[in-house]
Structure formats: C-alpha cells, structure tokens
Design an enzyme around this catalytic site. Structure first.
Site, PDB file in Angstrom:
ATOM      1  N   SER A 137      41.375  81.982  69.205  1.00  0.00           N
ATOM      2  CA  SER A 137      42.144  82.531  68.096  1.00  0.00           C
ATOM      3  C   SER A 137      41.467  82.115  66.803  1.00  0.00           C
ATOM      4  O   SER A 137      40.664  81.177  66.793  1.00  0.00           O
ATOM      5  CB  SER A 137      43.575  81.978  68.139  1.00  0.00           C
ATOM      6  OG  SER A 137      44.296  82.309  66.958  1.00  0.00           O
ATOM      7  N   TYR A 150      50.248  75.569  68.943  1.00  0.00           N
ATOM      8  CA  TYR A 150      49.360  76.682  69.292  1.00  0.00           C
ATOM      9  C   TYR A 150      47.933  76.389  68.823  1.00  0.00           C
ATOM     10  O   TYR A 150      46.973  76.587  69.575  1.00  0.00           O
ATOM     11  CB  TYR A 150      49.887  77.966  68.661  1.00  0.00           C
ATOM     12  CG  TYR A 150      49.081  79.195  69.003  1.00  0.00           C
ATOM     13  CD1 TYR A 150      49.235  79.833  70.225  1.00  0.00           C
ATOM     14  CD2 TYR A 150      48.162  79.716  68.093  1.00  0.00           C
ATOM     15  CE1 TYR A 150      48.492  80.967  70.542  1.00  0.00           C
ATOM     16  CE2 TYR A 150      47.424  80.850  68.394  1.00  0.00           C
ATOM     17  CZ  TYR A 150      47.589  81.471  69.624  1.00  0.00           C
ATOM     18  OH  TYR A 150      46.852  82.600  69.930  1.00  0.00           O
ATOM     19  N   LYS A 154      44.417  76.155  71.117  1.00  0.00           N
ATOM     20  CA  LYS A 154      43.271  77.044  70.937  1.00  0.00           C
ATOM     21  C   LYS A 154      42.025  76.275  70.491  1.00  0.00           C
ATOM     22  O   LYS A 154      40.899  76.660  70.854  1.00  0.00           O
ATOM     23  CB  LYS A 154      43.624  78.167  69.958  1.00  0.00           C
ATOM     24  CG  LYS A 154      44.666  79.140  70.520  1.00  0.00           C
ATOM     25  CD  LYS A 154      44.226  79.734  71.860  1.00  0.00           C
ATOM     26  CE  LYS A 154      45.209  80.735  72.403  1.00  0.00           C
ATOM     27  NZ  LYS A 154      44.778  81.342  73.694  1.00  0.00           N
TER      28      LYS A 154
END
Length: 230
Positions: A137, A150, A154
């Site tokens: 990401s 998150y 990533k």
C-alpha cells in the site's frame, strides 16, 4: 499469450474480484479464495469449471494447506500468486484500537500472507518459476493518522517480501506491490466521501491486469506501484 495459472486471495470483492474477472477475460485460469459464501458461489457459477473458487479464511493455516493441495492438484504450480486479502482497522488513534481488532488486522494482513506462501511457494520453487505479488500500500511506504495497525502490517509486507525475494532461486520473483489509491469499500471506510475522487476498481483493473501479467524475474525484490515502468 500463453494461458497462465493465477492464484488470488480475497476474490470476494474489491481488487480481488476485478482482477479475477480481468484475468479470466484474457484467457487465464484463476484459482481463488474469499470469505463470502455468496460471492464464491457466484464466481463458481460465472467462471467454472476451468477456474475454481473456495470459501477460505487465510488466517487458518490448516485450511490454507488443504486449499493449496487442492489447487496444485487441479492446475499445478501457479505462474502468478497474488496475496490480496487484507483488512483495515476502523479509523482510530492507535491507543483506541481494541486488542482484538489489532490482532485480526495482523492475522489477515501478515500471517495470512505467510500461510499462503508456506503452502504454494515450495511447488513454485520446484519448477524454479513463478511470480509472487504481495499487495502492499502507499501506507506500506508512508504513514497516516488513525490507520497505524494497517500501516504496520503493510510496512511488514514490504520487509517480508524483500526478504523472501533474497531466498528465491533465479527465474522467480517476489514483489511488494502498491496498487495505488482506488475507490473500494476499504478506501471508503478510511476516506469517507473523499473516496469518490479516485478511480473505481473496474477502471483500475484495465491497467493493472495486463501490467501484472508483465511481471517477471527482473522485478524480484523491487517495491513497485501498478502502472509504473518495470
């Protein structure tokens, strides 16, 4: 173009779903998994029997092992393995994210990827061919407030994939891939109404699917973004 065997996780919706449709439209065979029984049933009705889809939770290592055995028996070693399944936490400062939610994001986004690699990559190494794409990401290379769990996963995917790339034999590749910013359910959960300013998944797939098919050994270990030269 020679037909390829492509394995994709998280095919129930979003990027996984449009990649599945796009690869099959170009004549490739897709073996996929997702958590939605309704979506998996729909995909099997739409694309079977050459392609095959199963209900699966990638955090369950034994279930992933059994799914991988089934896929390998059906189609052999994948030419392209795409770890797409992922979750994002609900927007909140890190100290307000419940432990259970933090654990689920880590379990899906990191452990789920490792589970899939554990059970598919040995067959790819035996053939000394194939490309592994782990979806990263922009938040795997930068950060933002209220998505710390998150971001952490990533960033982990970037490191995990680059280390994996150093372990593969010549002729193979592993790359952490930033898909870009796409108007999906996940983006809407973090961006709200601003997600409308970005391209939808169907539009993204028109560029992403042929671009992914062009990945090869030369891309091993590179942090890439969909659409950029490679």
């Amino acid at each position: 173009m020679t037909s390829k065997v492509i394995v994709i996780t998280g095919v129930s919706r979003g990027l996984g779903r449009v990649m599945t449709d796009g690869f099959i439209r170009l004549g490739h065979r897709v073996l996929g998994c997702g958590r939605s029984e309704v979506a998996i049933h729909e995909l099997n009705n739409l694309h079977g029997p050459d392609s095959c889809f199963e209900v699966l939770d990638v955090t369950n290592d034994e279930a992933v092992r059994d799914w991988a055995k089934h896929c390998l028996s059906l189609a052999g070693s994948p030419d392209l393995l795409i770890n797409n399944a992922a979750l994002v936490n609900r927007n909140a400062p890190l100290w307000k994210v419940p432990a259970s939610e933090f654990s689920m994001v880590v379990d899906v986004n990191i452990k789920g990827v490792a589970n899939v690699i554990r059970h598919f990559v040995p067959a790819m190494i035996a053939k000394r061919s194939g490309v592994i794409v782990n979806l990263s990401s922009g938040w795997g290379r930068s950060t933002d407030a209220e998505v710390a769990p998150y971001c952490a996963t990533k960033w982990a995917i970037e490191g995990l994939t680059k280390a994996l790339a150093q372990e593969l034999p010549q002729g193979m590749a592993a790359t952490p891939l930033n898909p870009g910013i796409i108007n999906t359910d996940m983006l809407r959960s973090t961006f709200g109404s601003q997600a409308r300013d970005y391209p939808n998944a169907e539009r993204w797939a028109k560029t992403a699917v042929p671009w992914l098919l062009g990945l090869g050994p030369k891309d091993n270990g590179l942090s890439l973004t969909v659409g950029e030269p490679h």
